[in-house]
Motif scaffolding. Structure first.
Motif, short mmCIF file in Angstrom:
data_model
loop_
_atom_site.label_atom_id
_atom_site.label_comp_id
_atom_site.label_asym_id
_atom_site.label_seq_id
_atom_site.Cartn_x
_atom_site.Cartn_y
_atom_site.Cartn_z
N SER A 71 -14.51 -3.56 2.84
CA SER A 71 -15.73 -2.84 3.21
C SER A 71 -15.73 -1.42 2.67
CB SER A 71 -15.94 -2.85 4.72
OG SER A 71 -14.89 -2.20 5.38
N GLU A 72 -14.58 -0.76 2.66
CA GLU A 72 -14.50 0.60 2.11
C GLU A 72 -14.80 0.58 0.62
OE1 GLU A 72 -11.20 4.13 1.37
OE2 GLU A 72 -10.78 2.58 2.86
N PHE A 73 -14.25 -0.41 -0.08
CA PHE A 73 -14.51 -0.55 -1.52
C PHE A 73 -16.00 -0.75 -1.77
CE2 PHE A 73 -15.25 -3.33 -5.16
CZ PHE A 73 -14.68 -2.59 -6.19
N VAL A 74 -16.62 -1.64 -1.02
CA VAL A 74 -18.05 -1.94 -1.19
C VAL A 74 -18.89 -0.70 -0.87
CG1 VAL A 74 -19.97 -3.33 -0.30
CG2 VAL A 74 -17.78 -4.41 -0.83
N ASP A 75 -18.51 0.04 0.17
CA ASP A 75 -19.25 1.24 0.53
C ASP A 75 -19.25 2.27 -0.59
OD1 ASP A 75 -19.80 0.17 3.02
OD2 ASP A 75 -18.24 1.31 4.07
N ASP A 76 -18.16 2.37 -1.35
CA ASP A 76 -18.04 3.35 -2.42
C ASP A 76 -18.52 2.84 -3.78
OD1 ASP A 76 -16.89 5.04 -0.57
OD2 ASP A 76 -14.82 4.59 -1.17
N LEU A 77 -18.77 1.54 -3.88
CA LEU A 77 -19.04 0.92 -5.17
C LEU A 77 -20.27 1.47 -5.88
CD1 LEU A 77 -18.19 -1.19 -7.25
CD2 LEU A 77 -19.54 -2.86 -5.97
N ASP A 78 -21.40 1.56 -5.18
CA ASP A 78 -22.63 2.03 -5.84
C ASP A 78 -22.45 3.44 -6.40
OD1 ASP A 78 -23.95 -0.32 -5.39
OD2 ASP A 78 -25.11 0.42 -3.68
N GLU A 79 -21.80 4.30 -5.64
CA GLU A 79 -21.58 5.68 -6.10
C GLU A 79 -20.71 5.70 -7.35
OE1 GLU A 79 -19.44 9.73 -4.49
OE2 GLU A 79 -20.43 8.43 -3.01
N LYS A 80 -19.66 4.89 -7.36
CA LYS A 80 -18.77 4.85 -8.52
C LYS A 80 -19.49 4.31 -9.75
CE LYS A 80 -14.49 4.53 -5.94
NZ LYS A 80 -13.31 3.75 -5.61
N ILE A 81 -20.30 3.28 -9.55
CA ILE A 81 -21.06 2.73 -10.68
C ILE A 81 -22.05 3.76 -11.20
CG2 ILE A 81 -22.77 0.99 -11.34
CD1 ILE A 81 -21.20 -1.01 -9.62
N ASP A 82 -22.72 4.47 -10.29
CA ASP A 82 -23.65 5.53 -10.71
C ASP A 82 -22.95 6.60 -11.53
OD1 ASP A 82 -25.82 4.29 -9.51
OD2 ASP A 82 -25.73 5.51 -7.68
N GLU A 83 -21.73 6.97 -11.14
CA GLU A 83 -20.96 7.96 -11.89
C GLU A 83 -20.66 7.46 -13.30
OE1 GLU A 83 -17.46 8.84 -9.60
OE2 GLU A 83 -18.62 9.75 -7.97
N ILE A 84 -20.31 6.19 -13.41
CA ILE A 84 -20.02 5.61 -14.73
C ILE A 84 -21.28 5.57 -15.58
CG2 ILE A 84 -19.32 3.50 -15.93
CD1 ILE A 84 -17.42 3.01 -13.49
N VAL A 85 -22.40 5.18 -14.98
CA VAL A 85 -23.67 5.14 -15.70
C VAL A 85 -24.03 6.53 -16.20
CG1 VAL A 85 -26.16 4.76 -15.44
CG2 VAL A 85 -24.54 3.07 -14.58
N ASP A 86 -23.82 7.55 -15.36
CA ASP A 86 -24.10 8.93 -15.78
C ASP A 86 -23.23 9.31 -16.97
OD1 ASP A 86 -26.01 9.26 -13.82
OD2 ASP A 86 -24.68 10.35 -12.43
N LYS A 87 -21.96 8.95 -16.93
CA LYS A 87 -21.07 9.24 -18.05
C LYS A 87 -21.57 8.56 -19.33
CE LYS A 87 -16.74 9.93 -15.57
NZ LYS A 87 -15.37 9.43 -15.36
N MET A 88 -21.98 7.31 -19.20
CA MET A 88 -22.49 6.58 -20.36
C MET A 88 -23.76 7.22 -20.90
SD MET A 88 -20.20 4.30 -20.80
CE MET A 88 -20.92 3.16 -21.95
N ASP A 89 -24.64 7.63 -19.99
CA ASP A 89 -25.87 8.31 -20.42
C ASP A 89 -25.55 9.61 -21.15
OD1 ASP A 89 -27.66 6.41 -19.53
OD2 ASP A 89 -28.05 7.42 -17.61
N ASN A 90 -24.58 10.36 -20.64
CA ASN A 90 -24.19 11.60 -21.31
C ASN A 90 -23.59 11.34 -22.68
OD1 ASN A 90 -25.05 13.31 -19.27
ND2 ASN A 90 -23.10 13.27 -18.21
N MET A 91 -22.85 10.27 -22.82
CA MET A 91 -22.30 9.91 -24.12
C MET A 91 -23.43 9.60 -25.09
SD MET A 91 -19.10 7.52 -22.95
CE MET A 91 -18.94 6.76 -24.55
N LYS A 92 -24.43 8.90 -24.63
CA LYS A 92 -25.55 8.52 -25.48
C LYS A 92 -26.29 9.77 -25.95
CE LYS A 92 -28.82 6.36 -23.40
NZ LYS A 92 -29.60 5.33 -22.70
N ILE A 93 -26.53 10.71 -25.07
CA ILE A 93 -27.24 11.93 -25.41
C ILE A 93 -26.40 12.75 -26.38
CG2 ILE A 93 -28.06 14.14 -24.48
CD1 ILE A 93 -28.80 12.51 -21.92
N ASP A 94 -25.11 12.89 -26.10
CA ASP A 94 -24.23 13.65 -26.98
C ASP A 94 -24.19 13.06 -28.38
OD1 ASP A 94 -21.72 14.44 -24.45
OD2 ASP A 94 -23.63 15.38 -24.92
N ASN A 95 -24.11 11.74 -28.47
CA ASN A 95 -24.07 11.10 -29.78
C ASN A 95 -25.38 11.28 -30.53
OD1 ASN A 95 -21.44 10.23 -29.49
ND2 ASN A 95 -22.03 8.27 -28.61
N ALA A 96 -26.50 11.23 -29.84
CA ALA A 96 -27.79 11.42 -30.49
C ALA A 96 -27.91 12.83 -31.05
CB ALA A 96 -28.93 11.14 -29.51
#
Length: 101
Positions: A71-96
Motif C-alpha cells: 500500500s505504501e508503494f502504491v500510494d507513492d507510485l503516481d508521484e514517482k511516475i509524474d517525476e519521471i514524466v517531468d524528467k522525460m519532458d525536460n529531456m525532450k525540451i533540452d534536446n529540441a
C-alpha cells in the motif's frame, strides 16, 4: 538507446499490471493472471519474481498476495511516475533547444 528505454517501460507496465491484479484478486495464481492479461506464463512468473524481490507480494499456497509494503508503494507510485514524466519532458525540451543551435 531509446529502444531499450521503451522495453523497460513495457516491462514496468507489465509488472504494475500484475501487481494490480494481485491487489484486486489476492490470492491469485499465474494461470489466471496469464489468461486474463494475455501475457505468457513465463512473463507473468518473471513479473511475480520481480515484485517478490521488491517485497510487494509474497507467495501463498493459493497464489500471490500483497505484503505490508504494497500500500505504501502504491500510494507513492503516481508521484514517482509524474517525476519521471517531468524528467522525460525536460529531456525532450533540452534536446529540441540543442537541435536549433
Amino acid at each position: 538507446m531509446i529502444d531499450r528505454l521503451e522495453k523497460e517501460v513495457d516491462m514496468l507496465e507489465r509488472h504494475l499490471q500484475v501487481l494490480k491484479m494481485v491487489i484486486e484478486n489476492e490470492p491469485i495464481g499465474i494461470v489466471k493472471m496469464s489468461n486474463e492479461t494475455g501475457y505468457p506464463h513465463h512473463k507473468v512468473r518473471y513479473s511475480l519474481r520481480v515484485l517478490e524481490e521488491e517485497n510487494l507480494i509474497e507467495p501463498s499456497s493459493q497464489g500471490a498476495i500483497t505484503t505490508d509494503h504494497t500500500s505504501e508503494f502504491v500510494d507513492d507510485l503516481d508521484e514517482k511516475i509524474d517525476e519521471i514524466v517531468d524528467k522525460m519532458d525536460n529531456m525532450k525540451i533540452d534536446n529540441a533547444a540543442e537541435v536549433e543551435n
